[in-house]
Design a protein around this motif. Sequence first.
Motif: not given
Lengths: 54, 389
Positions: A9, A12-13, A40, A44, A48-49, A51-54, B28, B154, B157
């Motif tokens: 993980t 990955y980040y 751009i 996106l 988003l990933r 920032f751990r949004l969904k 989200f 989230l 994983w």
Amino acid sequence: MNILMSIITVIYYLLVAYTAVILIYNLIKTKTWEKEALYIIVLLPFLLRLFRLK
Amino acid sequence: MADNNVYIRKIILSVLGFLLLIFSGISFYKHRHLEEHVVLGEGVTEVKKLSDYFDGVKGTINDCNIYILEGKEPGATLFVMGASHPEEPAGRLAPWIFVENGVMEKGRLIVVLSANRSGTTVTRLGGGYPPDYTIPTGWGEQKFRMGDRWANPLDQWPDPEVYIHYPSRQNLAYVDIRNLNRAWPGRPNGTLTEKTCYAFMELIRKEKVDIFIDLHEAELQYPVISTIVAHEKGHELAAVVSMVLTDMGEFNMGMEYSPKSLHGLSHREVGDFSDAISLLFEAPEPFLDATRGKTTREQLLTGKDEFIVKAGEHGLLFEKIDENGWPIDVRVGRHTSAVLMTMEIWTEEHPDMSLVCINVPGYAEVIENGIGYYLKDPFRANPERVIIE
């Protein structure tokens, strides 16, 4: 198993962050508006990933 | 001058992109943090947490509420589980009606509304699913989180290349390592999903559950639909429930044997690893079909879809469908009636270990009044009797 998942993980980040930085770099360097828009849009989901949004 | 124009253009495009990020991010975030209110009915005598049975899930998103409805007289213990697959809303709304309305006269009922709570915070990635749905009520509208079949990545994983189920060592699809209904009986040192299943197994063992019911919905192109899947310990019970429901003319309900060699599913593993009879109920949900049309809230709640009707005309379905679709009231009513009928048949066969529940509507009542009629207004209820799910 859990330790391995945690390590993957983190890697990955780091990869996501690296890709986001590269995309931002390319966005700054490119001269054509089509590529700018493309960078751009591609950027996106990475942000988003990150920032751990969904 | 030309360079300045390029920079201005980059800034404008970046701002537009940032706005897109903000709006999608807010969507989200709101989905993941949407608060759902549960008004505890007079029958709810205690609310526990899953971590009360296994502290390995304490502090995780899957430390869900456990609603206990203790009967006025002793009897058997029935455990009804919702949101094993959170993209199947009838499997969540039916137990919701039990919690807000049910009163146990005899026996004990344990209810879970968000078995895979992580899965209620995400929809299928890239699927364009609605993040929520709304049920109209007499006091307004109640909004629920739409979920996914799997836990949120989230929260768990990465996925492996191949998921090796514990303890059978059967190879399953990689993504099913986040599927609550492929991780039974779980293990205390496994993934979040395995720990969640293990915690539920501990609940079943410690509370001495006699019957376990897992509520689901299925696509019409899937052969296991409108049926009860029963562990061998529950074949007789399931067969009688199926026959009586069908003979009474309420609706057709089949019955199938839980395959002994198919591992990770609740109807197999709960029966194998505890003393409980394990059953799984399936209702039809056209929203899940791959050949559906628009993936909208309306389709989710009405179950109407011309493309699936067309598939039915070509003999590609395992359940009938017409222009009336499969409304959510019908699907929820099937589940409430099937659970009530299970209690009734069980009680006839075990009068010394009865299960008698009142105030919960059956199939015809849910269709007549709608689900919203049975949902309570959290803003008019006693705040001490309102729980955030």
